[in-house]
Structures are given as structure tokens and as C-alpha cells.
Scaffold this motif. Sequence first.
Motif, PDB file in Angstrom:
ATOM      1  N   ASN A  96       0.804  -1.211   0.000  1.00 12.33           N
ATOM      2  CA  ASN A  96       0.000   0.000   0.000  1.00 12.33           C
ATOM      3  C   ASN A  96       0.843   1.269   0.000  1.00 12.33           C
ATOM      4  OD1 ASN A  96      -2.282  -1.577  -0.017  1.00 12.33           O
ATOM      5  ND2 ASN A  96      -2.637  -1.450   2.173  1.00 12.33           N
ATOM      6  N   ILE A  97       1.967   1.271   0.697  1.00 13.17           N
ATOM      7  CA  ILE A  97       2.784   2.484   0.764  1.00 13.17           C
ATOM      8  C   ILE A  97       3.776   2.559  -0.392  1.00 13.17           C
ATOM      9  CG2 ILE A  97       4.447   3.772   2.147  1.00 13.17           C
ATOM     10  CD1 ILE A  97       3.108   2.553   4.659  1.00 13.17           C
ATOM     11  N   HIS A  98       4.630   1.540  -0.520  1.00  7.06           N
ATOM     12  CA  HIS A  98       5.647   1.587  -1.563  1.00  7.06           C
ATOM     13  C   HIS A  98       5.031   1.523  -2.953  1.00  7.06           C
ATOM     14  CE1 HIS A  98       8.649   1.509   1.456  1.00  7.06           C
ATOM     15  NE2 HIS A  98       8.476   0.245   1.811  1.00  7.06           N
ATOM     16  N   GLY A  99       3.961   0.738  -3.089  1.00  4.04           N
ATOM     17  CA  GLY A  99       3.310   0.654  -4.391  1.00  4.04           C
ATOM     18  C   GLY A  99       2.768   1.989  -4.844  1.00  4.04           C
ATOM     19  N   GLU A 121     -11.685   3.729   5.567  1.00  2.55           N
ATOM     20  CA  GLU A 121     -10.896   3.307   6.728  1.00  2.55           C
ATOM     21  C   GLU A 121     -10.022   4.430   7.259  1.00  2.55           C
ATOM     22  OE1 GLU A 121     -10.338   0.252   8.482  1.00  2.55           O
ATOM     23  OE2 GLU A 121     -12.204  -0.467   7.628  1.00  2.55           O
ATOM     24  N   VAL A 122      -9.720   5.430   6.429  1.00  8.35           N
ATOM     25  CA  VAL A 122      -8.859   6.512   6.904  1.00  8.35           C
ATOM     26  C   VAL A 122      -9.511   7.271   8.060  1.00  8.35           C
ATOM     27  CG1 VAL A 122      -7.695   6.804   4.684  1.00  8.35           C
ATOM     28  CG2 VAL A 122      -9.707   8.193   5.214  1.00  8.35           C
ATOM     29  N   TYR A 123     -10.854   7.207   8.174  1.00  7.61           N
ATOM     30  CA  TYR A 123     -11.535   7.916   9.260  1.00  7.61           C
ATOM     31  C   TYR A 123     -11.427   7.172  10.593  1.00  7.61           C
ATOM     32  CZ  TYR A 123     -13.617  10.636   5.475  1.00  7.61           C
ATOM     33  OH  TYR A 123     -13.805  11.439   4.385  1.00  7.61           O
ATOM     34  N   LEU A 139      -7.828   7.085  15.292  1.00  7.17           N
ATOM     35  CA  LEU A 139      -7.233   5.768  15.131  1.00  7.17           C
ATOM     36  C   LEU A 139      -6.846   5.154  16.465  1.00  7.17           C
ATOM     37  CD1 LEU A 139      -4.840   6.405  12.100  1.00  7.17           C
ATOM     38  CD2 LEU A 139      -7.240   5.710  12.087  1.00  7.17           C
ATOM     39  N   GLY A 140      -6.804   3.835  16.488  1.00 10.90           N
ATOM     40  CA  GLY A 140      -6.330   3.118  17.655  1.00 10.90           C
ATOM     41  C   GLY A 140      -4.812   3.040  17.665  1.00 10.90           C
ATOM     42  N   SER A 141      -4.284   2.226  18.530  1.00 10.86           N
ATOM     43  CA  SER A 141      -2.840   2.079  18.686  1.00 10.86           C
ATOM     44  C   SER A 141      -2.188   1.598  17.385  1.00 10.86           C
ATOM     45  CB  SER A 141      -2.534   1.074  19.798  1.00 10.86           C
ATOM     46  OG  SER A 141      -1.169   0.709  19.767  1.00 10.86           O
ATOM     47  N   PRO A 142      -1.028   2.149  17.029  1.00 14.74           N
ATOM     48  CA  PRO A 142      -0.318   1.657  15.844  1.00 14.74           C
ATOM     49  C   PRO A 142       0.186   0.234  16.011  1.00 14.74           C
ATOM     50  CG  PRO A 142       1.053   3.201  17.069  1.00 14.74           C
ATOM     51  CD  PRO A 142      -0.318   3.260  17.677  1.00 14.74           C
ATOM     52  N   LEU A 143       0.127  -0.293  17.240  1.00 17.74           N
ATOM     53  CA  LEU A 143       0.543  -1.668  17.481  1.00 17.74           C
ATOM     54  C   LEU A 143      -0.582  -2.665  17.238  1.00 17.74           C
ATOM     55  CD1 LEU A 143       2.718  -1.174  20.692  1.00 17.74           C
ATOM     56  CD2 LEU A 143       3.380  -1.024  18.291  1.00 17.74           C
ATOM     57  N   VAL A 144      -1.790  -2.155  16.957  1.00 21.79           N
ATOM     58  CA  VAL A 144      -2.929  -3.012  16.610  1.00 21.79           C
ATOM     59  C   VAL A 144      -2.997  -3.108  15.096  1.00 21.79           C
ATOM     60  CG1 VAL A 144      -5.438  -3.279  16.709  1.00 21.79           C
ATOM     61  CG2 VAL A 144      -4.185  -2.407  18.698  1.00 21.79           C
ATOM     62  N   ALA A 145      -2.902  -4.339  14.560  1.00 20.50           N
ATOM     63  CA  ALA A 145      -2.788  -4.540  13.111  1.00 20.50           C
ATOM     64  C   ALA A 145      -3.944  -3.902  12.352  1.00 20.50           C
ATOM     65  CB  ALA A 145      -2.698  -6.030  12.799  1.00 20.50           C
ATOM     66  N   ARG A 146      -5.115  -3.860  12.946  1.00 17.27           N
ATOM     67  CA  ARG A 146      -6.298  -3.317  12.260  1.00 17.27           C
ATOM     68  C   ARG A 146      -6.036  -1.901  11.739  1.00 17.27           C
ATOM     69  NH1 ARG A 146     -12.007  -3.494  11.584  1.00 17.27           N
ATOM     70  NH2 ARG A 146     -12.314  -1.929   9.990  1.00 17.27           N
ATOM     71  N   TRP A 147      -5.269  -1.125  12.481  1.00 13.10           N
ATOM     72  CA  TRP A 147      -5.097   0.274  12.123  1.00 13.10           C
ATOM     73  C   TRP A 147      -3.948   0.500  11.158  1.00 13.10           C
ATOM     74  CZ3 TRP A 147      -9.509   1.834  13.036  1.00 13.10           C
ATOM     75  CH2 TRP A 147     -10.218   1.424  14.182  1.00 13.10           C
ATOM     76  N   SER A 148      -3.187  -0.554  10.837  1.00 17.36           N
ATOM     77  CA  SER A 148      -2.081  -0.389   9.895  1.00 17.36           C
ATOM     78  C   SER A 148      -2.601  -0.036   8.500  1.00 17.36           C
ATOM     79  CB  SER A 148      -1.224  -1.660   9.848  1.00 17.36           C
ATOM     80  OG  SER A 148      -1.958  -2.759   9.333  1.00 17.36           O
ATOM     81  N   TYR A 149      -3.745  -0.593   8.131  1.00 15.80           N
ATOM     82  CA  TYR A 149      -4.317  -0.301   6.825  1.00 15.80           C
ATOM     83  C   TYR A 149      -4.735   1.162   6.739  1.00 15.80           C
ATOM     84  CZ  TYR A 149      -7.533  -0.589   2.831  1.00 15.80           C
ATOM     85  OH  TYR A 149      -8.180  -0.390   1.636  1.00 15.80           O
ATOM     86  N   GLY A 154      -3.801   6.470   4.675  1.00  9.80           N
ATOM     87  CA  GLY A 154      -3.663   7.886   4.993  1.00  9.80           C
ATOM     88  C   GLY A 154      -2.357   8.440   4.455  1.00  9.80           C
ATOM     89  N   LEU A 155      -1.289   7.665   4.566  1.00 12.94           N
ATOM     90  CA  LEU A 155      -0.004   8.076   4.026  1.00 12.94           C
ATOM     91  C   LEU A 155      -0.051   8.130   2.499  1.00 12.94           C
ATOM     92  CD1 LEU A 155       2.889   8.885   4.536  1.00 12.94           C
ATOM     93  CD2 LEU A 155       3.501   6.472   4.690  1.00 12.94           C
ATOM     94  N   ASP A 156      -0.757   7.187   1.880  1.00 15.11           N
ATOM     95  CA  ASP A 156      -0.948   7.232   0.425  1.00 15.11           C
ATOM     96  C   ASP A 156      -1.560   8.570   0.005  1.00 15.11           C
ATOM     97  OD1 ASP A 156       0.001   4.676   0.202  1.00 15.11           O
ATOM     98  OD2 ASP A 156      -1.939   3.758  -0.276  1.00 15.11           O
ATOM     99  N   GLU A 157      -2.602   8.983   0.716  1.00 11.98           N
ATOM    100  CA  GLU A 157      -3.249  10.246   0.393  1.00 11.98           C
ATOM    101  C   GLU A 157      -2.301  11.417   0.593  1.00 11.98           C
ATOM    102  OE1 GLU A 157      -7.061  11.108   1.920  1.00 11.98           O
ATOM    103  OE2 GLU A 157      -7.846   9.071   1.726  1.00 11.98           O
ATOM    104  N   ALA A 158      -1.516  11.375   1.671  1.00 12.49           N
ATOM    105  CA  ALA A 158      -0.565  12.449   1.942  1.00 12.49           C
ATOM    106  C   ALA A 158       0.489  12.529   0.834  1.00 12.49           C
ATOM    107  CB  ALA A 158       0.094  12.234   3.299  1.00 12.49           C
ATOM    108  N   LEU A 159       0.960  11.380   0.375  1.00 12.12           N
ATOM    109  CA  LEU A 159       1.923  11.349  -0.726  1.00 12.12           C
ATOM    110  C   LEU A 159       1.306  11.946  -1.995  1.00 12.12           C
ATOM    111  CD1 LEU A 159       3.481   7.780  -0.301  1.00 12.12           C
ATOM    112  CD2 LEU A 159       4.766   9.938  -0.304  1.00 12.12           C
ATOM    113  N   ALA A 160       0.089  11.528  -2.295  1.00 16.16           N
ATOM    114  CA  ALA A 160      -0.578  12.027  -3.494  1.00 16.16           C
ATOM    115  C   ALA A 160      -0.762  13.538  -3.436  1.00 16.16           C
ATOM    116  CB  ALA A 160      -1.933  11.334  -3.664  1.00 16.16           C
ATOM    117  N   HIS A 161      -1.175  14.031  -2.279  1.00 18.12           N
ATOM    118  CA  HIS A 161      -1.388  15.473  -2.132  1.00 18.12           C
ATOM    119  C   HIS A 161      -0.074  16.228  -2.240  1.00 18.12           C
ATOM    120  CE1 HIS A 161      -2.490  19.306  -0.145  1.00 18.12           C
ATOM    121  NE2 HIS A 161      -3.647  19.086  -0.759  1.00 18.12           N
ATOM    122  N   ALA A 162       1.004  15.652  -1.713  1.00 16.36           N
ATOM    123  CA  ALA A 162       2.311  16.293  -1.810  1.00 16.36           C
ATOM    124  C   ALA A 162       2.786  16.364  -3.261  1.00 16.36           C
ATOM    125  CB  ALA A 162       3.331  15.542  -0.950  1.00 16.36           C
ATOM    126  N   TYR A 163       2.548  15.305  -4.033  1.00 10.22           N
ATOM    127  CA  TYR A 163       2.917  15.317  -5.446  1.00 10.22           C
ATOM    128  C   TYR A 163       2.124  16.388  -6.195  1.00 10.22           C
ATOM    129  CZ  TYR A 163       6.125  11.383  -6.070  1.00 10.22           C
ATOM    130  OH  TYR A 163       7.238  10.573  -6.068  1.00 10.22           O
TER     131      TYR A 163
END
Length: 329
Positions: A96-99, A121-123, A139-149, A154-163
Motif C-alpha cells: 500500500n505504501i511503496h506501491g 478506513e482513513v476515518y 485511530l487506535g494504537s499503531p501496534l494493533v494490526a487493524r489500524w495499519s491499513y 492515509g499516508l498514500d493520500e498524503a503522498l498524493a497530495h504532496a505530489y
Amino acid sequence: MRSLVTGGAGFIGSHLVERLLADGEHVTVLDDLSTGRSRNLDHLIGRADVELRRGSVTDPAAVRQAMDGADRVYHLAAAVGVRLIVDSPLSSMRTNIHGTEMVLEAAHQSGAEVLLASTSEVYGKNTSDLLHEDADRVLGSPLVARWSYSAAKGLDEALAHAYWNELSLPVTIVRLFNTVGPRQSDQYGMVLPRLVGQALRGEALTVYGDGRQTRCFSYVSDVVEAMVALAGEPGAHGSAYNLGGAEEISMLDLARRILAVTGSPSPVDLVPYNLAYGPGFEDMRRRVPDNSRAHALIGYRPSTPLDTVIARVAEHLLDPRSAPSAAVT
């Protein structure tokens, strides 16, 4: 017009490919078939206006080659589904991130426009009456796998907006809310095809938790029409748009609707989250989209009733032609 659809062998991607071909476009599909299915594209093999490539969006060479000559890129390739995210968080985040970074950079280098498929899911756990595009992420804890997606998208969107903001890449973001319809697999935790399949087999419909959590389901054809319209709208660049359904329904009521539409005598069983996904799993109680931004720009209005969606999913699952066959090469 030449378009690249990453993840084009997937549920939404294959419907999008058909829609673009119907408009007379030349379409290239890039898919590694990790979650997509070759049978979704079998009927297109041999056409001169479509090119099917097997490859990953995390492979820069594969992305550049597939991007060659494209005017527009629909970036749908992603690790999706609660089950997959919980079971394989590391590979999911890499995809999801590198792709997304690979696709955005290749589009910048080639001069192609981008439509990025993101997710509600970003919400996170925000349970507002209507989630608008500027709503807070909870979001919940970053140590909970559910929130990794959620974090990755969210980072994908941030990258797109930065581009878009820094490099003037024409990019539009769509946030999809529980898109459903024919070809959607239940393999990775998608609730509607899973429940419909259980009903058709006469099995108990397994509803997780107390069944009172609510969602708004949107039909794939309604969503694809909106994606194409937004991709062709210069005024959409640099912004995100919710694309969701109009009817809020609890999972328990969804199960009952499925039983009514299919005529199944199956019972409904409530299954605790810890038995379905393991200890520590977290879910959202409510998720309702505010579609007003997309409606104002392109007139988006979800129009397919939920009962019709259920019937079409059931028809697809009963069709013997949905069985696997040829592969994308």
C-alpha cells in the motif's frame, strides 16, 4: 485516451476496465493477482484495446513499462480486506505504501494524471453522523494490526497530495465506503459476499460482535461511474471525495435482508470478534459518508437499492461461469 488500471483484475478494477473500454479507451491492466482474480478478465483476453500485464506495483520497472504511453492512471492496486490486513500487516503496508509511491513517481515522470483509490478506513473510529472529507481521523494504537491499513492509506493520500502540491501532478483521491457487487470475494473478510454465500449454502450467517455496527454499502457500478467522472474533471485535482451508499444498515439487519432476498432458511449466529479475528481486534460502530462534495462537482448520487445489490451478488455466486479459468500473463 490510454489508461492504466493498477489492480485491474480485482473486483472494482475489473468493472472499471469494462467501463473504460466501453468509452473507447485503450486500457492496460497491471495486477500481480495476489488478491485479484484472472477470471475477472477472462472475457477480455484477445482484445486489441486491452493489454493485461502480470506484475506488482512495488516493482518500479513493471510500473514504468505499464505506464508507458498512458494519459491517465487509476491506482486501485492495494492489499484489501480486514482478514488480509490482520493476517499479513507487513506485506500489506509494503504494497500500500511503496506501491503508491512507485505509481505516483512514474506518473510524475511520464506526465499522466492519477486517480487514487483510498478508503473510508482513513476515518478510523470517528462515528460522526456524516463523515465529510475534512473530518478528523480517530485511530487506535499503531501496534494493533487493524489500524495499519488506515495508517498506510492515509499516508498514500498524503503522498498524493504532496505530489500535487509540490510537483503539480494532477491527482484526485476517492474514498470508497464498502463498495459491493458481483465478483467481490469473501476470502479476505468482505461481509456482504460472505453472508450471501452462507445464505445460498444454507449455512448459518455469522455476524460478528453484537451486529449493531452500521455501514453504508455502495454498488460497484455507481462507484465506477463516479470514479470516471472525477478522473475527467480538472476541478477535482488535489482533493478527496467520499463515494458511499445512501442507506445506513446494521450488520444484523443486513443478514436479515439477505435472508429475505435469497429466501434462505438459514439462522443468524453472533460470533465474538476475538473468535473471528483473534484477541485485541477493534471495529468501528458506525460509518456514514457525506457525499455532498462529489454530488456538487459531478452529481454523484448512489442509485442502486441494497436489495438489488444482494440479488445481483447472489446471481453471480450461483453462476458456474464465475469458476476460475485462464490467468493473466
